[in-house]
Design a protein around this motif. Structure first.
Motif, short mmCIF file in Angstrom:
data_model
loop_
_atom_site.label_atom_id
_atom_site.label_comp_id
_atom_site.label_asym_id
_atom_site.label_seq_id
_atom_site.Cartn_x
_atom_site.Cartn_y
_atom_site.Cartn_z
N THR B 198 0.27 -1.09 -0.03
CA THR B 198 -0.02 -0.24 0.22
C THR B 198 1.13 1.29 -0.11
OG1 THR B 198 -0.04 0.28 2.46
CG2 THR B 198 -1.41 -1.57 1.17
N GLN B 199 0.25 2.63 -0.62
CA GLN B 199 0.69 3.60 0.12
C GLN B 199 1.22 3.87 1.21
OE1 GLN B 199 0.77 6.41 -2.15
NE2 GLN B 199 0.54 5.14 -3.69
N CYS B 200 0.69 3.43 2.12
CA CYS B 200 1.46 3.77 3.78
C CYS B 200 2.56 3.06 3.84
CB CYS B 200 0.72 3.40 4.96
SG CYS B 200 -1.43 4.02 5.15
N GLY B 244 3.58 2.35 -5.94
CA GLY B 244 4.61 2.81 -7.14
C GLY B 244 4.25 3.66 -7.02
N CYS B 245 3.53 5.18 -6.78
CA CYS B 245 4.00 6.11 -7.79
C CYS B 245 4.68 7.13 -6.34
CB CYS B 245 2.36 6.55 -7.28
SG CYS B 245 1.70 7.09 -5.53
N ASP B 246 5.81 6.75 -5.45
CA ASP B 246 6.32 7.27 -4.86
C ASP B 246 5.48 8.33 -3.81
OD1 ASP B 246 8.65 6.07 -5.85
OD2 ASP B 246 9.04 7.37 -8.05
N THR B 247 4.62 8.09 -3.80
CA THR B 247 3.92 8.86 -2.91
C THR B 247 3.89 10.11 -3.57
OG1 THR B 247 5.54 9.18 -1.00
CG2 THR B 247 4.15 7.22 -0.91
N ARG B 248 3.52 10.49 -4.22
CA ARG B 248 3.82 11.46 -5.15
C ARG B 248 2.56 12.57 -4.57
NH1 ARG B 248 1.89 10.89 -11.78
NH2 ARG B 248 0.21 9.40 -10.83
N CYS B 249 1.64 12.15 -4.59
CA CYS B 249 -0.08 12.85 -3.63
C CYS B 249 1.41 13.72 -2.45
CB CYS B 249 -1.01 13.30 -3.96
SG CYS B 249 -1.29 12.72 -5.36
N GLN B 250 1.19 12.47 -1.30
CA GLN B 250 1.47 13.19 -0.55
C GLN B 250 2.72 14.20 0.12
OE1 GLN B 250 0.38 10.53 -1.38
NE2 GLN B 250 0.51 8.38 0.06
N LEU B 251 3.70 14.06 -0.90
CA LEU B 251 4.72 14.71 -0.95
C LEU B 251 4.34 15.60 -1.12
CD1 LEU B 251 7.87 12.04 -2.45
CD2 LEU B 251 7.34 13.06 0.09
N GLY B 255 -3.11 14.59 0.41
CA GLY B 255 -3.59 12.89 0.69
C GLY B 255 -3.57 12.32 0.13
N CYS B 256 -3.10 11.22 -0.06
CA CYS B 256 -3.67 9.86 -1.13
C CYS B 256 -5.09 10.36 -1.85
CB CYS B 256 -2.85 8.55 -1.17
SG CYS B 256 -3.76 7.56 -2.54
N ARG B 257 -5.34 10.14 -3.15
CA ARG B 257 -6.86 10.49 -3.56
C ARG B 257 -7.15 8.61 -3.92
NH1 ARG B 257 -8.53 15.49 -5.93
NH2 ARG B 257 -8.26 17.03 -4.69
N GLY B 258 -6.29 7.67 -4.18
CA GLY B 258 -6.85 6.00 -4.67
C GLY B 258 -6.31 5.98 -5.98
N CYS B 259 -5.55 7.03 -6.62
CA CYS B 259 -5.22 6.25 -7.92
C CYS B 259 -5.26 5.34 -8.39
CB CYS B 259 -4.94 7.73 -9.17
SG CYS B 259 -3.43 7.45 -9.00
N TYR B 260 -4.38 4.41 -7.79
CA TYR B 260 -3.91 3.02 -7.85
C TYR B 260 -4.12 2.27 -7.26
CZ TYR B 260 0.97 4.50 -10.18
OH TYR B 260 1.86 5.28 -11.01
N GLY B 261 -5.67 2.29 -7.21
CA GLY B 261 -6.63 1.28 -7.46
C GLY B 261 -6.31 0.88 -6.02
S1 SF4 Z 1 -3.96 9.26 -5.92
FE1 SF4 Z 1 -2.69 8.27 -6.87
S2 SF4 Z 1 -0.26 9.93 -7.16
FE2 SF4 Z 1 -1.17 10.18 -5.75
S3 SF4 Z 1 -0.14 9.48 -4.18
FE3 SF4 Z 1 -2.63 8.00 -4.50
S4 SF4 Z 1 -1.84 6.72 -5.75
FE4 SF4 Z 1 0.00 8.34 -6.06
#
Ligand code: SF4
Ligand code: SF4
Ligand code: FES
Lengths: 152, 318
Positions: B198-200, B244-251, B255-261
């Motif tokens: 997971t993102q976390c 997998g996105c390198d937590t680009r939103c958190q950085l 907060g993450c919106r969930g786009c990686y499913g």
């Molecule tokens: S919304 Fe998408 S790009 Fe942004 S942190 Fe979550 S998975 Fe990554």
């Protein structure tokens, strides 16, 4: 054909399931519409279970657990309170009528209350008619756009 | 080795996935060296008829982005499926429905009415709405039929691989291209260009076991830059989103919106999000819990922003 609601009941082992059992052993007559699934604690009820029940064709879902303060695992039903509060909002966003889903506290000694709860949700759901959630979901999966469209 | 034949197509998409492919920058030249691009509407001038004229399975890999919203999308999905050895659902929309999938909370009629008749920027005194067939003096003209609901690609044709993301990150796109070129793709049906966690798991923000007594909105309160969003009371879908996105939103401070499913094993991202988010709420009182959850506007769209068409319940019951 008259509509008989199909309702999935998810009951905690220690209070509500025992309460439902008591309703049976006390020979209380009540609606046969709830199919019971036993879980160890209402805190085990993942919102996924509820969505899955609806997606698979349930007309209503009833979650039942120990009264607050009485959970066998002390904190389990507090978790339930928090989850269910949000789940109700999500179900509303899906267009699912609030009467189709309930959280109820039923203790091991409340066989009569269990019977009342079941009768009451069964009547509520009967009034609403079939849930049609499965049909709606399935229509997404079908090639949905064949008919031509016109707007007002 | 013969050059790979590569195609890229956008169905119901915003174009962001194509831009993300171009965002591999000068590496696009390496892609061009390894592969012939045989169809790419945003960048090249091939026509649908060129694709129709190809023998079956002539294209090695098609990156298909966008959801299936209308009959044109569906036709191209079927066509490209037939013409491709490997069909990749590329980006959130093809993978799980994506942002276009939010339209499943409205009926087709409501959408058309809103878009063609009601929006403040619309000037349409004759109340013209799209009609798939229109008679004109020269004969009949047709336009694609707008479907009842939005579907991810795998609800229409068989999909070989999934690349998540809105859009997929250029680094991951490059990883996927390399895997394709070197023939090192995993088992069919796999999610590629993402992690199994997971993102976390990848997030560098500080996590303690903090409980919150209310939710905040990023628009009104400045979050602490180093602490977990959830523990500060801001929504973050990190616990229920594949990494997998390198937590680009958190950085970048949201907060993450969930786009990686959903991560592996999660049937319904929104339902899992409910469990994860409520676990940080402190209160035990029903009324107080209600007060707290009422601070979250739009629960379904906040918790399942990208995956409604791929969830247990795929659309609003209307
Ligand atoms: S919304 Fe998408 S790009 Fe942004 S942190 Fe979550 S998975 Fe990554
Ligand atoms: S909830 Fe969000 S901010 Fe907190 S650790 Fe997970 S991804 Fe990071
Ligand atoms: S054991 Fe009954 S609610 Fe926890």
């Amino acid at each position: 054909m008259t509509f008989e609601p199909k309702i999935v009941g998810i009951l905690c082992n220690w209070c509500s399931y025992t309460g439902a059992d008591l309703a049976g052993t006390s020979r209380i007559k009540y609606a046969p519409n709830v199919r019971v699934v036993r879980v160890m604690c209402s805190g085990r009820v993942d919102p996924t279970f509820v969505l899955k029940a609806f997606a698979d064709g349930a007309d209503g879902v009833l979650v039942a657990g120990c009264h607050p303060g009485d959970c066998h695992y002390i904190e389990g039903n507090y978790k339930t309170i928090r989850r269910i509060a949000l789940l109700k909002k999500m179900l509303a966003d899906y267009g699912i009528e609030p009467q189709r889903f309930r959280l109820e506290w039923v203790s091991a000694g409340e066989g009569d209350r269990w019977a009342q709860v079941v009768n009451s949700i069964t009547e509520d759901v009967r009034k609403l008619g079939p849930a049609k959630i499965r049909e709606f979901s399935a229509s997404t999966l079908r090639a949905a756009g064949a008919r031509s469209h016109k707007t007002a | 080795m013969a050059k790979l034949k590569l195609a890229s197509y956008w169905a119901a998409a915003c174009g962001g996935c194509d831009v993300a492919i171009l965002d591999v920058h000068e590496k696009i030249l390496d892609i061009a060296a390894a592969a012939d691009i045989v169809f790419w509407p945003i960048a090249t001038d091939f026509k649908y008829s060129d694709v129709e004229a190809m023998p079956d399975a002539d294209i090695d890999v098609t990156l298909f982005h966008g959801a299936i919203r209308n009959s044109e999308n569906e036709h191209l999905a079927r066509l490209l499926r037939a013409k491709s050895k490997i069909l990749v659902a590329f980006g959130s929309c093809a993978h799980i429905g994506g942002i276009p999938g939010l339209a499943n909370l409205f009926s087709r009629e409501d959408i058309l009415k809103r878009v063609y008749l009601e929006t403040p920027s619309t000037v349409n005194p004759e109340k013209i709405t799209p009609d798939p067939r229109t008679a004109v003096p020269e004969g009949e003209i047709t336009i694609p039929v707008f479907h009842d609901a939005v579907r991810p690609l795998n609800q229409v044709v068989e999909v070989d691989y999934y690349v998540p993301g809105c859009p997929p990150t250029p680094a991951q796109i490059w990883n996927v291209v390399q895997a394709i070129v070197s023939g090192q793709l995993p088992e069919k049906g796999s999610v590629v260009g993402a992690s199994e966690k997971t993102q976390c798991d990848e997030c560098t923000r500080k996590k303690q076991e903090k409980k919150i007594s209310g939710f905040k909105r990023i628009a009104t309160v400045q979050p602490d830059p180093d602490t977990c969003f959830l523990e500060q009371g801001f929504l973050c879908m990190g616990p229920v989103t594949r990494g997998g996105c390198d937590t680009r939103c958190q950085l970048s401070g949201v907060g993450c919106r969930g786009c990686y499913g959903p991560p592996p094993g999660v049937l319904d991202q929104g339902a899992k999000a409910l469990s994860a988010i409520t676990s940080v709420i402190e209160s035990k009182e029903e009324a107080d819990v209600q007060r707290i959850v009422d601070q979250i506007p739009d629960v379904l769209r906040s918790f399942n922003r990208f995956a409604i068409p791929a969830s247990l319940i795929t659309r609003k019951v209307l």
